[in-house]
Design an enzyme around this catalytic site. Sequence first.
Site, PDB file in Angstrom:
ATOM      1  N   CYS A  29      -4.794  -3.648   1.016  1.00 10.75           N
ATOM      2  CA  CYS A  29      -6.189  -3.245   1.225  1.00 10.75           C
ATOM      3  C   CYS A  29      -6.222  -1.738   1.378  1.00 10.75           C
ATOM      4  O   CYS A  29      -5.958  -1.017   0.423  1.00 10.75           O
ATOM      5  CB  CYS A  29      -6.833  -3.992   2.391  1.00 10.75           C
ATOM      6  SG  CYS A  29      -5.849  -3.974   3.906  1.00 10.75           S
ATOM      7  N   SER A  30      -6.524  -1.237   2.556  1.00  6.95           N
ATOM      8  CA  SER A  30      -6.545   0.225   2.718  1.00  6.95           C
ATOM      9  C   SER A  30      -6.286   0.601   4.169  1.00  6.95           C
ATOM     10  O   SER A  30      -6.914   1.499   4.703  1.00  6.95           O
ATOM     11  CB  SER A  30      -7.888   0.784   2.252  1.00  6.95           C
ATOM     12  OG  SER A  30      -8.939   0.160   2.953  1.00  6.95           O
ATOM     13  N   CYS A  31      -5.329  -0.086   4.809  1.00  2.36           N
ATOM     14  CA  CYS A  31      -4.981   0.224   6.197  1.00  2.36           C
ATOM     15  C   CYS A  31      -4.601   1.705   6.291  1.00  2.36           C
ATOM     16  O   CYS A  31      -3.879   2.227   5.445  1.00  2.36           O
ATOM     17  CB  CYS A  31      -3.797  -0.630   6.641  1.00  2.36           C
ATOM     18  SG  CYS A  31      -4.199  -2.381   6.674  1.00  2.36           S
ATOM     19  N   CYS A  51      -1.282   1.330   1.483  1.00  2.00           N
ATOM     20  CA  CYS A  51      -1.516  -0.061   1.861  1.00  2.00           C
ATOM     21  C   CYS A  51      -1.860  -0.768   0.570  1.00  2.00           C
ATOM     22  O   CYS A  51      -2.957  -0.591   0.045  1.00  2.00           O
ATOM     23  CB  CYS A  51      -2.657  -0.184   2.868  1.00  2.00           C
ATOM     24  SG  CYS A  51      -3.101  -1.913   3.170  1.00  2.00           S
TER      25      CYS A  51
END
Lengths: 222, 100
Positions: A131-133, A128
Site C-alpha cells: 500500500c503506502s505505509c 511499501c
Amino acid sequence: MSGDHHHHHHDHDHDHLHPYDPEHHHPHRPDQDDTMTYYRLMEEAVRELMIEKGLVTQDDIRAEVEAMDARVPANGAKVVARAWTDPAFKKRLIETPKEAIAEVGHDIGPMKLVVLENTPEVHNVVVCTLCSCYPRWILGIPPDWYKSRSYRSRVVREPRTVLREFGTEIADNREVRVHDSTADMRYFVLPMRPAGTEGMSEAELAALVHRDSMIGVTEVSA
Amino acid sequence: MTRFAAGDRVRVHKQFPPTPPSHIRTPYYIRGLSGTVERVCGAFRNPEELAFGRPGTPEVPLYRVRFRQKDVWPDYDGNEADKIEIEIFEFWLDAEGDEA
C-alpha cells in the site's frame, strides 16, 4: 475579429497569444470540487453521524487535521541533524527511536519505528509494496510518487535504476538494501552526513536534510 | 516465546490462503523464498484477522527477514550483496529445510 470567431469550438492548439478581447471566451475547466464520489459521501455520512452521536466533535476533527498538517519533513531533519552531531543520541535513536525522538520534541505516537543508518557500505531505501505505509508521524504526508504503482513495483526489483532516476548513483561496491514495510513497522533512513559540513551548527545541518533523503531515494549534499 | 531468533534461516510459505476473501501481508514476490531473520519485531494483533473486524488475538510474532536480491529476482543485475528486507508474521514462516 470575424463574426464567427467566438462561436467556434476551441479545439485548436493555443500556441499563440491573444491580445485582450472581451469577446473571446476560453472554455473554463470545470471545478473538481463538486463531485460527490462514493467515498466522499461515505466519509461525510460517517463523520456527521459520529458528531451527531457525540462520539467526536467538529473541534476534535479540526484539531486532528491540524496535527496531521503540522507533521512535516523538517521534524525528521531535526532528528537527523542531532544524530550527526551527537553520537550518543544517534545510538539511542537506533536502539530506542521513540524515546530519542521525544528528546527532540516530537511524539511519534503508536508508530513502531526502525531507524536505518546509511553508511559507506550500505545504502537503505524504503517502500511499501502492498500500500503506502510511511512514517507520517515524523515525516508528514507521503509524496505522490511514493504511493505510485511504478515506484512500489520497481524499487524492489531494480532499486539502483530507480535511484538513478532520482539522481542518486550508488557505487557498485556499496550494498543497496530495500525495506518493504508490509506490516507494523515504519522506516526512517538516517542519511550520511555530507563532507564539508564539519563547522556547521545543528540548525544549519537540519536545513540540508530533505524529505527524500529520509526515504532513501536521495543522499544529502552540502 | 518466538519460534525464531535473529540469524535463523527461514522459508516463506508458498501457498495462497485457502479460503478467499482474504487479506494478507506477505507480498507475492517473496513467497517460497529463503532468508535470514534480521530481528524479532515483537508481537502484534494479526492484521489478516483485523481486516475482517475480528480481534486479531492472540498476538502473533513479527520478524524482519532479509533476502538476497539475487534469490528474489533471478535476473537481478545489481551488486551480489544487495538485499531486501520484509516484515513477515511467524505463521508465514518455516525453518529452512523443515517445510512440508
